[in-house]
Write an enzyme that holds these catalytic residues in place. Structure first.
Site, PDB file in Angstrom:
ATOM      1  N   GLY A  14       0.819  -1.198   0.000  1.00 43.56           N
ATOM      2  CA  GLY A  14       0.000   0.000   0.000  1.00 43.56           C
ATOM      3  C   GLY A  14       0.858   1.254   0.000  1.00 43.56           C
ATOM      4  CB  SER A  15       0.027   4.665   1.137  1.00 39.04           C
ATOM      5  OG  SER A  15      -1.141   4.780   0.364  1.00 39.04           O
ATOM      6  CB  THR A  16       4.491   1.955   3.543  1.00 43.03           C
ATOM      7  OG1 THR A  16       4.203   0.650   3.020  1.00 43.03           O
ATOM      8  CG2 THR A  16       3.665   2.192   4.796  1.00 43.03           C
ATOM      9  CG  PHE A  17       5.802   0.282  -2.836  1.00 48.06           C
ATOM     10  CD1 PHE A  17       6.767  -0.625  -2.458  1.00 48.06           C
ATOM     11  CD2 PHE A  17       5.682   0.585  -4.187  1.00 48.06           C
ATOM     12  CE1 PHE A  17       7.600  -1.223  -3.391  1.00 48.06           C
ATOM     13  CE2 PHE A  17       6.510  -0.006  -5.125  1.00 48.06           C
ATOM     14  CZ  PHE A  17       7.474  -0.907  -4.727  1.00 48.06           C
ATOM     15  CD  GLU A  23      -2.947   1.967  -0.051  1.00 46.57           C
ATOM     16  OE1 GLU A  23      -2.179   1.254   0.556  1.00 46.57           O
ATOM     17  OE2 GLU A  23      -2.598   2.789  -0.894  1.00 46.57           O
TER      18      GLU A  23
END
Length: 765
Positions: A315-318, A763
């Site tokens: 998800g958004s940590t990427f 997300e």
């Protein structure tokens, strides 16, 4: 008469001939056919071989606290009712006469049910039996409890002369002990009762830990006495090496406690907390739930170290990687604007921002980072970087490849070939869909941003030491894999990520509350889970995560928290602040205090900001070992070091930090003399636990810490002379933290970039 005599002579001759023929045949048979077998029997009688078992090495944390060791143990056997005359002669009167009574008495001590013991005690096919795994390697305390049952004491304290549990025998052996039970269990692993190493460090470094067996061979007579003038062959056993891990027991404890609390409240499918030093790649904590107690390994249900083997869409940590690549290529201008909400430049359904594609109008790219806008990252990655550069940076950051950490079972993750993928699949990869990572990959990648652009191999072992001399046999130092971005880029990305916590539109505000002054930077993430059978999204189930580091300008720690499918009434946009954030704040805050990292007082007390701070810089620690105590003190003063002399000797035998290690001036330095007995206990009030542990490790004191924060009480009064055998207990007082406020995380409803699924992206950041 003469005829009868002749017959007898002939008969006797035939008998003698047959006898000698038989003897000759027997001699031939013995010398040829049975020679090797008889020789083996002779050797068994003459020679006595004794295998010498090595002692398995211990596993210790970075400060010398024992996490696993080999100690004395005992096996409980039972002699059952004799079945024949031979067994009756062996047993005499010492056999189990009442299996039910014996099982009832032993069960509480062995922590099993009486019925389980009865299965062994009522066997009819055996004379001497073992009582199962629980009885195969018991502790000293359990042994003493059994003996107390066998020979109970009367009112005068005299033991009974009659065995009350006949037939129960106890044999001495050894076993592996894990004194902290489920502490870092997936990292350490275990050794089973067949002495086979399983999982973790035990398995990965089994060769180094188990040592080499020895033997003793000598010639003896039939009575067992060594024959005179006969040489003996002796090979001593080589004990296993001790392994010092990079794990810090106290930081690991913070992680374990935070997960215990969350597990008790929310019962998630799995959870992980990883803490690393981004400047060295050392893993300071790696905690997983579900966990297990390696002392009772037969009860293990989760044999997987999810921190290195669980693959999931991040998800958004990427998005941190996409952001870093765009900054490195000068394609990110924080003040440029774009239209948020929908991205329609790829075939198929439009890619949406996580608020159902509504967006926030035309906003800057920096605000897009703060709001975790999917559209912003598609523009940066798919449109500006394009496929070739995007793919190259993912590869640079190690996505889709093992990190090489020295633990068994690490997975590669999944990184598809973007050059052969559909445009939409490439686009959604920019914000963490269609790619699977492991937690350790995420920590390594973000660690590169924290340390100035260097991707480091994660380290879990610090050094290997000789068990007898404690000398270092091998050191595992920092290993640079590659430079992924410039230090200037890394600095800019850190600044942008801090605004995710501090900005008006930041989605990570809850993660910085209570950590004011430490300049936390990081990124939230929420991803949907998939049914492993069908590969389709499981509605209502999410993996929530946050990865952050602090202090932002000189990061000491990277902390990654992953919570998979917690059972809660919170909505998906509340879970980050209500469940993930408290775990992160607890681990990061307590760990920074433990490391004696001082907060930025200009943030906490703005009025004092005008007062210039004393300059702080690093220098290499001089080598003071071998100097006289007086000369070493003078040298420390010249170097401007804050030193403490431990002991009353006239010569320096050891020092901490070691020679050539970097210290912050004025740094705390310990000088250990050649005579430590009589050292006086310092006053640790107001000090960090790390300072306590450093002092204790030099004197080999046992430390028990209660609470978190800084020392408020200590069990040994300051000024008390020490012998080195004391146990010090310190009580820590945490700094007060404000109550968390409501979450600002957006809802999580992001869909996969699947070949057949093209649902709306949504997300949570």
């Amino acid at each position: 008469m003469k005829h009868r005599i002749q017959k007898r002579i002939i008969f006797l001759g035939v008998v003698i001939t047959l006898l000698f023929s038989g003897i000759s045949v027997r001699l031939w048979w013995i010398q040829s056919v049975e020679a090797s077998q008889i020789l083996d029997k002779a050797k068994q009688q003459w020679e006595r071989d004794k295998d010498i078992k090595p002692r398995r090495g211990s596993i210790l944390d970075r400060n010398g606290q024992i996490l696993a060791y080999e100690g004395k143990a005992y096996t409980v056997n039972a002699t059952l009712k004799p079945r024949n005359e031979r067994e009756a002669q062996i047993a005499g009167d010492n056999y189990v006469k009442d299996p039910y009574y014996t099982a009832e008495k032993l069960a509480p001590i062995l922590h099993v049910s009486p019925e389980q013991l009865l299965k062994h005690l009522t066997r009819t096919d055996a004379f001497n039996v073992e009582l199962g795994k629980e009885a195969s390697k018991i502790t000293e305390q359990q042994k003493n409890e059994i003996i107390a049952l066998q020979y109970p004491r009367d009112a005068k304290g005299e033991p009974s002369e009659v065995n009350q549990l006949p037939g129960v025998t106890i044999w001495e052996t050894t076993r592996r002990y894990y004194p902290h039970n489920n502490f870092a269990s997936q990292v350490i692993g275990y050794v089973n009762y067949e002495e086979k190493a399983q999982m973790g460090i035990e398995q990965q470094f089994d060769k180094e830990l188990r040592g080499e067996p020895g033997y003793l061979r000598m010639m003896k007579d039939g009575a067992g006495y060594q024959l005179p003038d006969e040489a003996e062959t002796y090979k001593p056993a080589k004990d296993g090496m001790n392994l010092v891990l990079t794990i810090d027991q106290q930081i690991q404890e913070y992680a374990e406690q935070a997960l215990d609390q969350a597990e008790a409240q929310y019962h998630p499918k799995r959870m992980m907390v990883l803490v690393s030093d981004p400047n060295t790649g050392e893993i300071l904590a790696m905690a997983n739930r579900p966990g297990f107690d390696p002392n009772t390994y037969w009860n293990i249900k989760n044999f997987t170290n999810d921190s290195i083997s669980f693959m999931f869409e991040p998800g958004s940590t990427f998005k941190i990687i996409t952001l870093a690549a765009a900054v490195e290529q000068n394609l990110f201008n924080p003040n440029d604007t774009y239209q948020s909400g929908l991205y329609t430049k790829v075939p198929g359904k439009p890619i949406q921002d996580h608020n159902n594609g509504v967006g926030w109008g035309r906003i800057t790219f920096l605000e897009g980072v703060q709001r975790s806008s999917n559209v912003a990252f598609v523009i940066l990655g798919y449109e500006k970087l394009k496929t070739d550069l995007l793919s190259a940076y993912f590869e640079k950051f190690g996505i889709g490849r093992k990190t090489g950490i020295d633990l068994p079972g690490e997975e590669d993750g999944i990184m598809r070939d973007l050059k052969k993928s559909r445009p939409r699949d490439v686009a959604v990869t920019t914000f963490g869909q269609g790619v699977a990572v492991t937690p350790i990959q995420q920590v390594a990648a973000v660690g590169a941003i924290a340390n100035g652009g260097k991707l480091l191999k994660p380290q879990i072992v610090k050094e290997i030491r000789d068990p007898h001399t404690n000398g270092v046999v091998k050191t595992y130092g920092t290993e640079v894999v590659r430079q992924v971005v410039s230090s200037e880029t890394a600095k800019k990305v850190r600044d942008y990520l801090e605004t995710v916590i501090t900005g008006d539109h930041g989605t990570g505000k809850a993660f910085g509350e209570g950590l004011e002054g430490y300049h936390v930077a990081g990124k939230t993430g929420t991803a949907q889970t998939y049914d492993p059978q069908t590969g389709k999204i499981v509605e209502g189930k999410y993996i929530y995560s946050f990865i952050g580091f602090a202090p932002k300008d000189n990061p000491r720690l990277v902390v990654y928290v992953v919570v998979d499918d917690p059972q809660t009434e919170y909505s998906s946009n509340e879970v980050g602040s209500k469940i993930v954030a408290p775990i992160f704040r607890t681990v990061m805050g307590n760990s920074l205090q433990y490391l004696n990292e001082q907060p930025d007082m200009s943030v906490l007390e703005p009025k004092k900001a005008a007062v210039p701070a004393a300059p702080v810089y690093e220098k290499a620690m001089p080598n003071l070992v071998g100097m006289t105590t007086t000369a070493a003190e003078n040298r420390a003063k010249q170097e401007g070091l804050d030193y403490t002399v431990i002991g009353t000797g006239t010569k320096i035998a050891d020092q901490y930090p070691k020679a050539n290690e970097k210290v912050t001036q004025p740094g705390k330095v310990y000088l250990v003399t050649n005579r430590t007995q009589g050292t006086k206990m310092p006053d640790f009030t107001g000090k960090s636990l790390r300072e306590v542990m450093e002092f204790a490790s030099l004197l080999q004191l046992q430390v028990n810490a209660i609470g978190t924060g800084f020392v408020s009480e200590q069990s040994i009064k300051p000024g008390t002379p020490l012998t080195g055998k004391e146990r010090l207990q310190v009580t820590l007082q945490s700094l007060d933290a404000p109550t968390p406020t409501a979450a600002t995380d957006e809802s999580a409803a992001e869909s996969p970039a699947d070949a057949t699924e093209e649902a709306d992206e949504g997300e949570s950041p």
